[in-house]
Motif scaffolding. Structure first.
Motif, PDB file in Angstrom:
ATOM      1  N   SER A 289       1.152   0.661  -3.864  1.00 45.77           N
ATOM      2  CA  SER A 289       2.054  -0.481  -4.017  1.00 45.77           C
ATOM      3  C   SER A 289       3.237  -0.372  -3.058  1.00 45.77           C
ATOM      4  O   SER A 289       3.840   0.697  -2.921  1.00 45.77           O
ATOM      5  CB  SER A 289       2.571  -0.569  -5.452  1.00 45.77           C
ATOM      6  OG  SER A 289       3.561  -1.579  -5.570  1.00 45.77           O
ATOM      7  N   TYR A 290       3.572  -1.503  -2.432  1.00 44.75           N
ATOM      8  CA  TYR A 290       4.732  -1.535  -1.532  1.00 44.75           C
ATOM      9  C   TYR A 290       6.025  -1.230  -2.278  1.00 44.75           C
ATOM     10  O   TYR A 290       7.019  -0.801  -1.688  1.00 44.75           O
ATOM     11  CB  TYR A 290       4.842  -2.902  -0.856  1.00 44.75           C
ATOM     12  CG  TYR A 290       5.487  -3.966  -1.723  1.00 44.75           C
ATOM     13  CD1 TYR A 290       6.851  -4.234  -1.643  1.00 44.75           C
ATOM     14  CD2 TYR A 290       4.727  -4.695  -2.643  1.00 44.75           C
ATOM     15  CE1 TYR A 290       7.450  -5.193  -2.444  1.00 44.75           C
ATOM     16  CE2 TYR A 290       5.313  -5.654  -3.442  1.00 44.75           C
ATOM     17  CZ  TYR A 290       6.663  -5.903  -3.340  1.00 44.75           C
ATOM     18  OH  TYR A 290       7.249  -6.842  -4.130  1.00 44.75           O
TER      19      TYR A 290
ATOM     20  N   THR B 173       8.037   1.995  -1.821  1.00 41.70           N
ATOM     21  CA  THR B 173       8.866   2.225  -0.639  1.00 41.70           C
ATOM     22  C   THR B 173      10.317   1.804  -0.866  1.00 41.70           C
ATOM     23  O   THR B 173      11.187   2.142  -0.058  1.00 41.70           O
ATOM     24  CB  THR B 173       8.321   1.454   0.579  1.00 41.70           C
ATOM     25  OG1 THR B 173       8.435   0.028   0.348  1.00 41.70           O
ATOM     26  CG2 THR B 173       6.857   1.802   0.826  1.00 41.70           C
TER      27      THR B 173
END
Length: 261
Positions: free
Chosen positions: A33-34, A37
């Motif tokens: 999953s982004y 980040t």
């Protein structure tokens, strides 16, 4: 000195967050999953908890730190529509909200009788939905009467934003605002602060994501600064937003000289 005394007196009157006191993270996001980040998610993955200790809490920080993403997740987890509105707003123009709301749990210290999620960027969609509801025969009376009686589309962006706060926010509620300064002039931001103050006195809690050093100065508020290293509670005078704005206003010619030359 007068500012410090006012802040102290308001803190004495407003002891703690009224409805949401803690946000817990389950640390079960997909590894790809982004969201992993984002600094805010990295922080939550280590702490699993974020506490809200004041009636008014500001999320501040640079773009990309995750403050609006977390704000949105809190709103959806509480039961609000992702694009804004109260809990009875169910429309969806473009489902772009993240899955973070599925991975947080809210600790609620009391039951809010009212609430609203107000996003400057999707206010148009909320206004359209209100007009649509008023076009349906199933509603007893004009919905817009609860928002000042004038279609929000027939007002400026800032006027419609303030109209919702002034006419639809009843008190004894949780109000979540995402970057209200995008809709409001500096003078109208001061008007918003007066409305927030009156609503806090009516047993309300606010969580606000903002870049505005004007809003951050609200007495008695907690400022949570989102940065690459996580989240920290800070004085609004120590935020980059405040200091950059102050330096620019103190000597705009000097700052522009170094910026543009």
């Amino acid at each position: 000195l007068a500012s410090a005394q006012l802040d102290k007196s308001l803190r004495g009157k407003r002891m703690s967050a009224k409805f949401i006191s803690d946000i817990y993270f389950d640390n079960k996001l997909d590894k790809g999953s982004y969201l992993n980040t984002l600094p805010v998610v990295k922080f939550l993955s280590q702490t699993q908890r974020l506490s809200l200790d004041a009636d008014v809490t500001f999320f501040v920080g640079e773009n990309g730190t995750g403050k609006s993403t977390l704000l949105e997740a809190i709103a959806v987890a509480f039961g609000f529509n992702a694009e804004g509105g109260s809990k009875n707003f169910t429309f969806s123009t473009n489902a772009t909200h993240s899955e973070l709301h599925k991975h947080i749990k809210l600790s609620r210290s009391a039951h809010a009788k009212d609430g609203f999620f107000l996003r400057a960027e999707s206010l148009y969609n909320v206004a359209t939905n209100i007009d649509m509801m008023d076009s349906l025969p199933s509603f007893d009376g004009p919905v817009i009467d609860g928002y000042g009686g004038v279609s929000l589309h027939n007002q400026s962006h800032g006027e419609s934003f303030l109209s919702i706060v002034q006419n639809r926010f009843f008190g004894n509620g949780l109000y979540i605002l995402d970057e209200p300064e995008a809709a409001l002039s500096p003078m109208k931001l001061l008007s918003l602060m007066a409305e927030i103050n009156a609503l806090v006195d009516k047993n309300s809690q606010f969580i606000i994501a903002t870049h505005s050093p004007i809003l951050m100065a609200f007495p008695g508020a907690d400022v949570l600064e989102f940065y690459d290293g996580g989240i920290k509670k800070t004085d609004y005078r120590d935020t980059e937003h405040f200091n950059v704005t102050k330096q620019f206003l103190n000597d705009p010619d000097r700052m522009l000289h170094y910026l543009l030359k």
